[in-house]
Design a protein around this motif. Structure first.
Motif, short mmCIF file in Angstrom:
data_model
loop_
_atom_site.label_atom_id
_atom_site.label_comp_id
_atom_site.label_asym_id
_atom_site.label_seq_id
_atom_site.Cartn_x
_atom_site.Cartn_y
_atom_site.Cartn_z
N TRP A 146 0.73 -1.07 -0.13
CA TRP A 146 -0.16 -0.05 0.21
C TRP A 146 0.82 1.33 0.13
O TRP A 146 0.50 2.15 -0.77
CB TRP A 146 -0.76 0.07 1.04
CG TRP A 146 -1.82 1.25 1.37
CD1 TRP A 146 -1.45 2.42 1.74
CD2 TRP A 146 -2.96 1.54 0.76
NE1 TRP A 146 -2.52 3.37 1.59
CE2 TRP A 146 -3.56 2.71 1.10
CE3 TRP A 146 -3.91 0.44 -0.06
CZ2 TRP A 146 -4.65 3.29 0.50
CZ3 TRP A 146 -5.25 1.04 -0.27
CH2 TRP A 146 -5.60 2.43 -0.08
N LEU A 186 -2.21 4.93 -5.84
CA LEU A 186 -3.46 4.69 -4.95
C LEU A 186 -3.59 5.94 -4.35
O LEU A 186 -2.79 6.96 -4.01
CB LEU A 186 -2.87 3.69 -3.78
CG LEU A 186 -2.64 2.16 -4.05
CD1 LEU A 186 -2.10 1.56 -3.03
CD2 LEU A 186 -3.93 1.58 -4.67
N VAL A 210 -7.30 7.89 1.36
CA VAL A 210 -7.85 6.69 1.94
C VAL A 210 -7.06 6.26 2.94
O VAL A 210 -5.95 5.97 3.12
CB VAL A 210 -8.18 5.45 0.64
CG1 VAL A 210 -8.68 4.44 1.18
CG2 VAL A 210 -8.89 6.22 -0.56
N PRO A 232 -5.47 3.52 5.11
CA PRO A 232 -4.91 2.40 4.68
C PRO A 232 -5.57 1.11 5.30
O PRO A 232 -5.70 0.15 4.50
CB PRO A 232 -3.51 2.52 5.00
CG PRO A 232 -3.15 3.88 5.28
CD PRO A 232 -4.50 4.46 5.75
N GLY A 288 -8.69 0.45 3.24
CA GLY A 288 -8.46 0.12 2.00
C GLY A 288 -8.10 -1.46 1.71
O GLY A 288 -8.48 -2.23 0.79
N MET A 346 -9.47 -4.83 0.01
CA MET A 346 -8.80 -5.67 -0.75
C MET A 346 -8.73 -6.97 -0.37
O MET A 346 -8.79 -7.98 -1.00
CB MET A 346 -7.29 -5.12 -1.17
CG MET A 346 -6.53 -5.63 -1.90
SD MET A 346 -6.88 -4.93 -3.76
CE MET A 346 -6.53 -3.22 -3.58
N ALA A 366 -11.70 -3.85 -6.50
CA ALA A 366 -11.09 -2.83 -5.41
C ALA A 366 -10.39 -1.75 -5.81
O ALA A 366 -10.40 -0.46 -5.32
CB ALA A 366 -10.31 -3.44 -4.31
N MET A 367 -9.46 -1.72 -6.73
CA MET A 367 -8.59 -0.73 -7.35
C MET A 367 -9.44 0.40 -8.04
O MET A 367 -9.23 1.45 -8.07
CB MET A 367 -7.47 -1.21 -8.20
CG MET A 367 -6.50 -2.29 -7.97
SD MET A 367 -5.54 -1.12 -6.54
CE MET A 367 -4.70 -0.30 -7.90
N LEU A 371 -9.66 2.74 -5.36
CA LEU A 371 -8.68 2.95 -4.42
C LEU A 371 -7.76 3.72 -5.35
O LEU A 371 -6.62 4.26 -4.84
CB LEU A 371 -8.18 1.90 -3.97
CG LEU A 371 -9.22 1.07 -2.80
CD1 LEU A 371 -8.52 -0.18 -2.41
CD2 LEU A 371 -9.30 1.82 -1.70
N SER A 372 -7.69 3.65 -6.75
CA SER A 372 -6.65 4.06 -7.53
C SER A 372 -6.82 5.42 -8.07
O SER A 372 -8.35 5.74 -8.36
CB SER A 372 -6.36 2.72 -8.44
OG SER A 372 -7.33 2.62 -9.49
#
Length: 199
Positions: A144, A153, A157, A159, A162, A166, A193-194, A197-198
């Motif tokens: 991360w 990322l 957010v 961690p 996140g 994931m 998830a990405m 989060l990305s």
């Protein structure tokens, strides 16, 4: 991190290392043969040649023996290395594939039984959290942090949130059994998830 300490060390004379190893080996053999619930201290004593009284001097319960035996086996085996491919998405894919493979193995089935017992035994809960989950969490937190540093990322957010997004689905699938624990499933979870989060 020492694997020679039981869940709760009892006072008294030091343990015989040969007897300790015999108890741990017996428990590690009986867990896949019988399962956690059916494994008894009597069976551990019979298999190991170590008396029940001696076992209870060193461990408070059969569950404590099971946790020690399981974690000793886990750490004796080669640990999943940090993939560090240069891509957070790919690193997460490889890490989650490793977790799902573990969950779908014989060791994963024993882990699921220990997780179930941990809901009723705070000492088992603490041992699993501190000696197994925490070390795996360190690995994925490193992934991360690298992803944030590279701008892959979202830094805003949390961690922990996140990483739960994931890796939480793997645990949910382990305990609920509603979906496969495959490489393809791991990749699909990471890709989904990405999306949130990305950048």
């Amino acid at each position: 991190m020492s694997l020679t300490n039981p869940v709760r060390r009892r006072s008294g004379r030091p343990r015989s290392e040969r007897a300790r190893q015999a108890v741990m080996l017996a428990a590690s053999e009986l867990l896949p043969e019988l399962g956690l619930r059916a494994m008894t201290t009597d069976r551990i004593s019979e298999r190991s040649g170590v008396s029940k009284a001696t076992i209870y001097k060193w461990w408070p319960s059969k569950y404590a023996v099971a946790v020690d035996a399981f974690l000793a086996g886990m750490f004796a085996a080669s640990r999943e290395p940090d993939p560090d491919t240069g891509s957070a998405r790919e690193d997460f894919r490889q890490a989650l594939r490793g977790i799902m493979r573990f969950y779908s193995s014989a060791s994963g089935r024993i882990f699921a039984q220990l997780v179930a017992e941990a809901q009723f035994d705070p000492e088992v809960f603490a041992e699993l959290r501190d000696r197994l989950v925490a070390s795996r969490r360190e690995l994925v937190r490193a992934i991360w942090d690298r992803g944030v540093a590279r701008g892959e990322l979202l830094a805003e957010v949390d961690p922990d949130v996140g990483l739960d997004m994931m890796f939480g689905p793997a645990m949910y699938r382990l305990v609920a059994g509603h979906g496969p624990l495959t490489d393809e499933a791991a990749d699909a979870v990471v890709d989904a998830a990405m999306c949130g989060l990305s950048r």
